[in-house]
Design a protein around this motif. Sequence first.
Motif, PDB file in Angstrom:
ATOM      1  N   THR A 369       0.867  -1.180   0.000  1.00  0.00           N
ATOM      2  CA  THR A 369       0.000   0.000   0.000  1.00  0.00           C
ATOM      3  C   THR A 369       0.901   1.226   0.000  1.00  0.00           C
ATOM      4  OG1 THR A 369      -1.575  -1.254   1.326  1.00  0.00           O
ATOM      5  CG2 THR A 369      -1.955   1.106   1.134  1.00  0.00           C
ATOM      6  N   TRP A 370       1.214   1.717  -1.180  1.00  0.00           N
ATOM      7  CA  TRP A 370       2.184   2.808  -1.307  1.00  0.00           C
ATOM      8  C   TRP A 370       1.750   4.093  -0.608  1.00  0.00           C
ATOM      9  CZ3 TRP A 370       6.735   1.194  -2.495  1.00  0.00           C
ATOM     10  CH2 TRP A 370       6.889   0.076  -3.319  1.00  0.00           C
ATOM     11  N   PRO A 371       0.470   4.508  -0.660  1.00  0.00           N
ATOM     12  CA  PRO A 371       0.080   5.717   0.090  1.00  0.00           C
ATOM     13  C   PRO A 371       0.365   5.604   1.579  1.00  0.00           C
ATOM     14  CG  PRO A 371      -1.621   5.134  -1.490  1.00  0.00           C
ATOM     15  CD  PRO A 371      -0.645   4.010  -1.485  1.00  0.00           C
ATOM     16  N   TYR A 372       0.204   4.390   2.133  1.00  0.00           N
ATOM     17  CA  TYR A 372       0.492   4.194   3.563  1.00  0.00           C
ATOM     18  C   TYR A 372       1.978   4.375   3.843  1.00  0.00           C
ATOM     19  CZ  TYR A 372       0.944   1.792   8.050  1.00  0.00           C
ATOM     20  OH  TYR A 372       1.233   1.473   9.356  1.00  0.00           O
ATOM     21  N   LEU A 373       2.836   3.839   2.983  1.00  0.00           N
ATOM     22  CA  LEU A 373       4.280   3.988   3.158  1.00  0.00           C
ATOM     23  C   LEU A 373       4.694   5.447   3.013  1.00  0.00           C
ATOM     24  CD1 LEU A 373       5.488   0.865   1.127  1.00  0.00           C
ATOM     25  CD2 LEU A 373       5.233   1.087   3.597  1.00  0.00           C
ATOM     26  N   GLU A 374       4.087   6.143   2.054  1.00  0.00           N
ATOM     27  CA  GLU A 374       4.382   7.569   1.876  1.00  0.00           C
ATOM     28  C   GLU A 374       3.943   8.370   3.100  1.00  0.00           C
ATOM     29  OE1 GLU A 374       2.423   8.645  -1.705  1.00  0.00           O
ATOM     30  OE2 GLU A 374       3.703   7.395  -2.996  1.00  0.00           O
ATOM     31  N   MET A 375       2.803   7.993   3.676  1.00  0.00           N
ATOM     32  CA  MET A 375       2.313   8.689   4.870  1.00  0.00           C
ATOM     33  C   MET A 375       3.287   8.513   6.031  1.00  0.00           C
ATOM     34  SD  MET A 375       0.669   7.983   7.994  1.00  0.00           S
ATOM     35  CE  MET A 375      -0.196   6.433   7.752  1.00  0.00           C
ATOM     36  N   LEU A 376       3.827   7.296   6.197  1.00  0.00           N
ATOM     37  CA  LEU A 376       4.794   7.054   7.260  1.00  0.00           C
ATOM     38  C   LEU A 376       6.036   7.918   7.079  1.00  0.00           C
ATOM     39  CD1 LEU A 376       4.696   3.164   7.693  1.00  0.00           C
ATOM     40  CD2 LEU A 376       3.664   4.885   9.161  1.00  0.00           C
ATOM     41  N   TRP A 377       6.495   8.037   5.844  1.00  0.00           N
ATOM     42  CA  TRP A 377       7.675   8.860   5.572  1.00  0.00           C
ATOM     43  C   TRP A 377       7.382  10.340   5.800  1.00  0.00           C
ATOM     44  CZ3 TRP A 377      12.718   8.045   4.834  1.00  0.00           C
ATOM     45  CH2 TRP A 377      13.478   9.093   4.317  1.00  0.00           C
ATOM     46  N   ARG A 382       9.565   7.056  11.029  1.00  0.00           N
ATOM     47  CA  ARG A 382      10.595   6.276  10.333  1.00  0.00           C
ATOM     48  C   ARG A 382      10.836   4.922  10.991  1.00  0.00           C
ATOM     49  NH1 ARG A 382      13.043  10.888   7.955  1.00  0.00           N
ATOM     50  NH2 ARG A 382      11.239  12.063   7.239  1.00  0.00           N
ATOM     51  N   LEU A 383      10.639   4.822  12.317  1.00  0.00           N
ATOM     52  CA  LEU A 383      10.918   3.560  12.998  1.00  0.00           C
ATOM     53  C   LEU A 383       9.979   2.458  12.496  1.00  0.00           C
ATOM     54  CD1 LEU A 383      12.505   1.988  15.089  1.00  0.00           C
ATOM     55  CD2 LEU A 383      10.873   2.753  16.824  1.00  0.00           C
ATOM     56  N   ILE A 384       8.692   2.802  12.314  1.00  0.00           N
ATOM     57  CA  ILE A 384       7.743   1.813  11.782  1.00  0.00           C
ATOM     58  C   ILE A 384       8.147   1.416  10.373  1.00  0.00           C
ATOM     59  CG2 ILE A 384       5.344   1.426  11.130  1.00  0.00           C
ATOM     60  CD1 ILE A 384       4.499   3.279  13.345  1.00  0.00           C
ATOM     61  N   LEU A 385       8.606   2.393   9.587  1.00  0.00           N
ATOM     62  CA  LEU A 385       9.051   2.118   8.220  1.00  0.00           C
ATOM     63  C   LEU A 385      10.250   1.163   8.229  1.00  0.00           C
ATOM     64  CD1 LEU A 385       8.105   2.995   5.430  1.00  0.00           C
ATOM     65  CD2 LEU A 385       9.785   4.845   5.503  1.00  0.00           C
ATOM     66  N   VAL A 386      11.168   1.377   9.161  1.00  0.00           N
ATOM     67  CA  VAL A 386      12.335   0.488   9.271  1.00  0.00           C
ATOM     68  C   VAL A 386      11.887  -0.925   9.642  1.00  0.00           C
ATOM     69  CG1 VAL A 386      14.397   0.012  10.641  1.00  0.00           C
ATOM     70  CG2 VAL A 386      13.972   2.320   9.810  1.00  0.00           C
ATOM     71  N   GLN A 388       9.027  -2.354   8.899  1.00  0.00           N
ATOM     72  CA  GLN A 388       8.419  -2.957   7.719  1.00  0.00           C
ATOM     73  C   GLN A 388       9.469  -3.421   6.728  1.00  0.00           C
ATOM     74  OE1 GLN A 388       4.475  -0.093   7.818  1.00  0.00           O
ATOM     75  NE2 GLN A 388       5.464  -0.508   5.894  1.00  0.00           N
ATOM     76  N   ILE A 389      10.480  -2.594   6.494  1.00  0.00           N
ATOM     77  CA  ILE A 389      11.534  -2.961   5.548  1.00  0.00           C
ATOM     78  C   ILE A 389      12.293  -4.176   6.061  1.00  0.00           C
ATOM     79  CG2 ILE A 389      13.695  -2.184   4.500  1.00  0.00           C
ATOM     80  CD1 ILE A 389      12.506   0.650   4.477  1.00  0.00           C
ATOM     81  N   THR A 390      12.530  -4.226   7.373  1.00  0.00           N
ATOM     82  CA  THR A 390      13.220  -5.380   7.962  1.00  0.00           C
ATOM     83  C   THR A 390      12.414  -6.654   7.762  1.00  0.00           C
ATOM     84  OG1 THR A 390      14.221  -3.947   9.638  1.00  0.00           O
ATOM     85  CG2 THR A 390      14.222  -6.315  10.068  1.00  0.00           C
ATOM     86  N   ILE A 391      11.114  -6.584   8.006  1.00  0.00           N
ATOM     87  CA  ILE A 391      10.252  -7.756   7.806  1.00  0.00           C
ATOM     88  C   ILE A 391      10.253  -8.174   6.342  1.00  0.00           C
ATOM     89  CG2 ILE A 391       7.848  -8.553   7.875  1.00  0.00           C
ATOM     90  CD1 ILE A 391       7.516  -6.815  10.394  1.00  0.00           C
ATOM     91  N   SER A 392      10.249  -7.200   5.431  1.00  0.00           N
ATOM     92  CA  SER A 392      10.261  -7.531   4.004  1.00  0.00           C
ATOM     93  C   SER A 392      11.568  -8.213   3.604  1.00  0.00           C
ATOM     94  CB  SER A 392      10.046  -6.266   3.167  1.00  0.00           C
ATOM     95  OG  SER A 392      11.158  -5.393   3.255  1.00  0.00           O
ATOM     96  N   ILE A 393      12.696  -7.786   4.190  1.00  0.00           N
ATOM     97  CA  ILE A 393      13.987  -8.428   3.897  1.00  0.00           C
ATOM     98  C   ILE A 393      13.984  -9.875   4.395  1.00  0.00           C
ATOM     99  CG2 ILE A 393      16.459  -8.397   4.419  1.00  0.00           C
ATOM    100  CD1 ILE A 393      16.264  -5.324   4.530  1.00  0.00           C
ATOM    101  N   ILE A 394      13.453 -10.086   5.595  1.00  0.00           N
ATOM    102  CA  ILE A 394      13.336 -11.454   6.122  1.00  0.00           C
ATOM    103  C   ILE A 394      12.436 -12.289   5.216  1.00  0.00           C
ATOM    104  CG2 ILE A 394      12.566 -12.851   8.077  1.00  0.00           C
ATOM    105  CD1 ILE A 394      13.233 -10.470   9.884  1.00  0.00           C
ATOM    106  N   CYS A 395      11.373 -11.665   4.711  1.00  0.00           N
ATOM    107  CA  CYS A 395      10.444 -12.344   3.811  1.00  0.00           C
ATOM    108  C   CYS A 395      11.154 -12.821   2.550  1.00  0.00           C
ATOM    109  CB  CYS A 395       9.294 -11.399   3.462  1.00  0.00           C
ATOM    110  SG  CYS A 395       8.076 -12.079   2.318  1.00  0.00           S
TER     111      CYS A 395
END
Length: 572
Positions: A369-377, A382-386, A388-395
């Motif tokens: 959901t790109w609008p959600y990621l843009e909203m976080l930025w 940023r901590l929540i964004l980090v 999410q990115i960490t979970i995606s890397i593990i994925c």
Amino acid sequence: MHSPEISHLSVHNVNTALFFIRENWKSGMTQAMMNMPFILNAGNNTGGNPSAAYTSALIGGLINGFFSGSNHSIYAPTWVAAGFNYYIVQQYGYEAVPWVTIMVGLQIYILSHLKWHHLIDFMPNYVIEGYYLGLLFLIANGYIDYAFGLSDMHSNRGFQVYHDRFEMYQEFFRRGDLYYFGASIFIFFLLYFGWKINKDLPLIVLVCLTGLLVGILFPTERCLKNVYGDVSLKLSFIESGGPHFQPDMWTLLFLFVYAIKMTFYITIQNLLCAKGAEYFTGVKCDHDKEILCVSLTNICAGIFNSIPCCASIRLIILNIRVRNMNRWSSILNGLSVLLFYGIFSRYFLQIPLYFVSGILLYSAYMCPTWPYLEMLWRTKRRLILVKQITISIICVYYGAIESTMIGSMYAMLQFAEKMSAAASEIIVSSDEMQKNSLIKRSCIKQQDGNDMELRNDSLGIEDDFPDTQQFKGSFAIYRFNGAINYINVKNHIAQIKKLPESDYIVLSFRYVSVFDDEAIDKLSLMIQALISSQREVLFTGLNQGMIEEMRYNEYMNNFYKKHRKHFKLLGS
């Protein structure tokens, strides 16, 4: 009267049925066309015939439409079970796979009675977002060979073709066709900008039909038919034996135990999709019906000699607005499978790979959901964004299910840490003569972590005071607030140990909502220590349920029997 299955499809007469078919044909056909490479790959990676996956897609679409707990579910053969199926095929032949599929369905049904699937409601949204962000890279990476006109990642071998991704991309650029790659990127941008211009236009359907026309007019070897061969929908019943599969009791028992891990993965995948749909669309999902639906789907898929099936995609159905959908979309998806892959399969497999790759790249792009990621930025979270990115890397590196389990475990530990703060009120006596003046001079301390508030007003705490005629001396009242559990009991004990010296320690349970066994055990040890230090311990605010819980601890049971005349029960 209409049966529940018919009513929840909003079919009350022919006109309403035709209306919903007109509203949902685009999303149903879009899913059937977009899922075609996933379906073929899931069947192929079992080590058997890819046509078996068509049967699962057909059965999943129809059963899901009538019995699902979500309006936005699309069922398809599951990629999470491909590795398990491959092992079974190598050991026992394909004939064993449908038996395992039935066992998976039965195990999911058994699990549904434990109601543990409702725990998915406690999974944080950033874990779901991280999962779908990782799914973007998994889909793009898993099918990027199509973009170069190759099919290395779909070789029906059941293991990784290349040692690492760097080697893989090197080979793609060396052996692949860069013109094909450019054509794939063109198809991707055509879908991307087309969706920006008109979200209701069924671009996936139009692009697929265009690819079909191009494949018929200009035949090429770089098409799905060259990857998977002549594949079509074939319905057959489960077989009771085979060259390697003789289903005696011990073999069936081994397969039943082996299916447990597959059941676990499929259930989590299904709940993740349901949670994603619920969060991103705002439409509630009936998790009980959803689990029963996936159970019935797998039982029927096994009976019809097919492979395990579960929910596939629950988010925005590409360029179709998801809120305009209902269960007819899933039924039409199943019927589209019958039409495209049964009657016209010989033509649909002639679609060139660059059309397929462009569609898959676009479907991968639409997962997060790109609008959600843009909203976080934009809001500097940023901590929540980090996270999410960490979970995606593990994925990407360890698997989608593993990443969500790790993310959920981390979230649970964070929650436990926050809940470990011991909320309490402390009333300290310094005057044993005047009860009224004692209330005014009481120091009442609210504790929640490091927060502390001092107040000198009367808070209606008389019910927790010991009888001053019977108990002479100073006292300290420790009033528990909220839960006493294994998470925060240590902090409660630490605060009680810091109470000032007094003749009596009064433990008030008046505002306790949760009282677990481990907390009782640790409190009993603390009480023993207080009594050994020559201090009397009194209980107030207990209800009958708490007393029954205490009786399971031998020391607390004996303590209650010895001092129950001094216990001040709730309401007395």
